[in-house]
Design an enzyme around this catalytic site. Structure first.
Site, PDB file in Angstrom:
ATOM      1  N   ASN A 184      30.700  67.435  46.557  1.00 42.33           N
ATOM      2  CA  ASN A 184      30.439  66.071  47.026  1.00 42.33           C
ATOM      3  C   ASN A 184      31.621  65.682  47.915  1.00 42.33           C
ATOM      4  O   ASN A 184      32.683  65.336  47.415  1.00 42.33           O
ATOM      5  CB  ASN A 184      30.309  65.125  45.822  1.00 42.33           C
ATOM      6  N   TRP A 185      31.401  65.767  49.204  1.00 38.53           N
ATOM      7  CA  TRP A 185      32.492  65.526  50.156  1.00 38.53           C
ATOM      8  C   TRP A 185      32.818  64.035  50.292  1.00 38.53           C
ATOM      9  O   TRP A 185      33.786  63.679  50.976  1.00 38.53           O
ATOM     10  CB  TRP A 185      32.135  66.119  51.526  1.00 38.53           C
ATOM     11  N   LYS A 186      31.988  63.187  49.720  1.00 35.68           N
ATOM     12  CA  LYS A 186      32.212  61.734  49.816  1.00 35.68           C
ATOM     13  C   LYS A 186      32.440  61.342  51.290  1.00 35.68           C
ATOM     14  O   LYS A 186      31.748  61.857  52.153  1.00 35.68           O
ATOM     15  CB  LYS A 186      33.374  61.320  48.900  1.00 35.68           C
TER      16      LYS A 186
ATOM     17  N   HIS B 239      25.760  57.683  41.994  1.00 37.39           N
ATOM     18  CA  HIS B 239      27.176  58.013  41.873  1.00 37.39           C
ATOM     19  C   HIS B 239      27.952  56.762  41.466  1.00 37.39           C
ATOM     20  O   HIS B 239      27.661  55.659  41.935  1.00 37.39           O
ATOM     21  CB  HIS B 239      27.724  58.582  43.185  1.00 37.39           C
TER      22      HIS B 239
ATOM     23  N   GLU C 120      29.425  62.223  34.761  1.00 38.73           N
ATOM     24  CA  GLU C 120      30.697  61.958  35.442  1.00 38.73           C
ATOM     25  C   GLU C 120      31.326  60.701  34.846  1.00 38.73           C
ATOM     26  O   GLU C 120      30.989  59.588  35.258  1.00 38.73           O
ATOM     27  CB  GLU C 120      30.465  61.706  36.936  1.00 38.73           C
TER      28      GLU C 120
ATOM     29  N   SER D 102      37.505  64.996  38.450  1.00 42.41           N
ATOM     30  CA  SER D 102      38.792  65.700  38.540  1.00 42.41           C
ATOM     31  C   SER D 102      38.688  67.196  38.236  1.00 42.41           C
ATOM     32  O   SER D 102      39.579  67.771  37.622  1.00 42.41           O
ATOM     33  CB  SER D 102      39.826  65.063  37.608  1.00 42.41           C
TER      34      SER D 102
ATOM     35  N   GLY E  37      34.555  66.648  43.695  1.00 41.98           N
ATOM     36  CA  GLY E  37      34.819  65.688  44.763  1.00 41.98           C
ATOM     37  C   GLY E  37      36.015  66.116  45.588  1.00 41.98           C
ATOM     38  O   GLY E  37      35.934  67.018  46.421  1.00 41.98           O
ATOM     39  N   GLY E  38      37.159  65.477  45.336  1.00 40.43           N
ATOM     40  CA  GLY E  38      38.365  65.695  46.136  1.00 40.43           C
ATOM     41  C   GLY E  38      38.696  67.156  46.407  1.00 40.43           C
ATOM     42  O   GLY E  38      39.024  67.528  47.543  1.00 40.43           O
TER      43      GLY E  38
HETATM   44  P1  13P Z   1      36.746  64.073  41.950  1.00 44.12           P
HETATM   45  O1  13P Z   1      36.449  65.559  41.779  1.00 44.12           O
HETATM   46  O2  13P Z   1      37.523  63.765  43.197  1.00 44.12           O
HETATM   47  O3  13P Z   1      37.325  63.489  40.716  1.00 44.12           O
HETATM   48  O4  13P Z   1      35.335  63.376  42.159  1.00 44.12           O
HETATM   49  C1  13P Z   1      34.339  63.624  41.234  1.00 44.12           C
HETATM   50  C2  13P Z   1      33.090  63.076  41.772  1.00 44.12           C
HETATM   51  O5  13P Z   1      32.939  61.874  41.848  1.00 44.12           O
HETATM   52  C3  13P Z   1      32.083  64.028  42.248  1.00 44.12           C
HETATM   53  O6  13P Z   1      30.884  63.392  42.523  1.00 44.12           O
END
Ligand code: 13P
Length: 259
Positions: free
Chosen positions: A12-14, A105, A174, A221, A242-243
Site C-alpha cells: 500500500n504505497w499510500k 483503510h 490493521e 509497521s 505501508g511505509g
Molecule cells: P505501515 O506499514 O506504514 O505501518 O502502514 C500500514 C498500513 O496502513 C498498510 O495499509
C-alpha cells in the site's frame, strides 16, 4: 486469485512516491529480485496512487512481475456513475485492469471520517465491479473495549453481504495503534494479531456467515525485522505493508524473508 499456499504481500504505497520514475525504480528492484528466484512462493499486489495506476499497470504486465504481481487501487467510489467530483468509479478501475481495491483503510476512516456505512457501500461497489476487496478493520486503541469495538466494526462493515461475497473478500487486520504513520505507533505482536483475527472470524460466524473470508492479512509497521513473526503463522495469509513498501531495498528484503 492467488493460490492458498502462497503468501500474499500487498504494497500500500499510500500517497507516495512523488514521481512515476521512483515508482518504476521500486518495481524494477522487485522485478530483479523475482528474476533471481526459482520457486515463487509469493503473490504481490501493488496499490499505487490513482495518478500512477495506469502506468504501474503497464509495468506489471512485463518481465517477472507479469506472473506474480497484480494491480490494486487504494479506494473507490460507491456509485458506478454520476456527477461526483473528485471520485473514481468501479467501472473505471476495472477497465484499467485493477484486480484488488483497499476498502476502509484506517487513514480514510479516521482522517477523512469514513463511516462503517460508507465502507460497506464501497465494499459492495468493489464486488459489483468484479474486483477483490481488501477490507481493513482494526481497533484504534487496544483498551478494555477493543473486542466490542472490533465486533461492531466488523458487523457494520460486512452488513448485508451474501456468503458467496464474503468468500471473495480479503480481510486485513490493521490495528490503528500499530500503523507507522501514527506518532505513537508500536508494532503489534503476532499473538494479539491472532487474537483479533479470531474475534473477526467469530463475529462473522455469529452473524450467520458459515463461509469465512478468503484470506486474512496483518498490517501495521511490518518491516524486515518482524515480517517473519507474522508470516509464519498459519492463520495469517499475508501482510499489508505501508511505509516499508516504498523503500525498495527494505521491500525486497521483506520479500526475501517470505518462505
Ligand atoms: P505501515 O506499514 O506504514 O505501518 O502502514 C500500514 C498500513 O496502513 C498498510 O495499509
Amino acid at each position: 486469485m492467488p493460490s492458498h499456499h502462497k503468501k500474499l504481500i500487498i504494497a500500500n504505497w499510500k500517497m507516495a512516491p512523488n514521481t512515476l520514475a521512483e515508482a518504476g525504480q521500486i518495481l524494477d528492484s522487485v522485478d530483479e529480485y523475482l528474476g533471481s528466484l526459482n520457486e515463487k512462493e509469493i503473490s504481490l499486489v501493488f496499490c499505487p496512487s490513482f495518478v500512477f495506476l495506469e502506468e504501474v499497470g503497464k509495468i506489471l504486465k512485463t518481465s517477472h512481475l507479469e506472473h506474480q504481481a497484480s494491480l490494486g487501487a487504494q479506494d473507490i467510489f460507491w456509485e458506478d456513475a454520476g456527477a461526483d467530483t473528485g471520485e473514481v468509479s468501479g467501472p473505471m478501475l476495472n477497465k484499467l485492469g485493477v484486480k484488488y481495491v483497499i476498502i476502509g483503510h484506517s487513514e480514510r476512516r479516521w482522517k477523512l471520517g469514513e463511516s462503517d456505512e460508507v465502507v460497506n457501500k464501497k465494499l459492495k461497489a468493489v464486488l459489483r465491479n468484479e474486483m477483490v476487496p481488501i477490507v481493513c478493520v482494526g481497533e484504534r486503541v487496544r483498551n478494555d473495549n477493543f473486542k466490542e469495538f472490533l465486533k461492531e466494526q466488523v458487523e457494520k462493515t460486512f452488513a448485508g453481504l451474501s456468503q458467496d461475497d464474503l468468500g471473495k473478500c480479503i480481510i486485513a487486520y490493521e490495528p490503528v495503534w500499530a500503523i507507522s504513520s501514527n506518532p505513537d505507533a508500536h508494532p503489534d505482536a503476532p499473538d494479539s494479531a491472532l487474537e483479533s483475527i479470531g474475534i473477526i472470524k467469530k463475529t462473522l460466524l455469529a452473524n450467520g456467515h458459515l463461509l469465512m473470508a478468503n484470506l486474512y492479512l496483518y498490517g501495521g509497521s511490518v518491516t524486515s525485522k518482524n515480517v517473519t513473526d507474522f508470516i509464519q503463522q498459519q492463520e495469517i495469509d499475508g501482510v499489508l505493508v505501508g511505509g516499508a513498501s516504498v523503500n525498495k531495498e527494505e521491500f525486497v528484503k521483506i520479500l526475501s524473508l517470505i518462505k
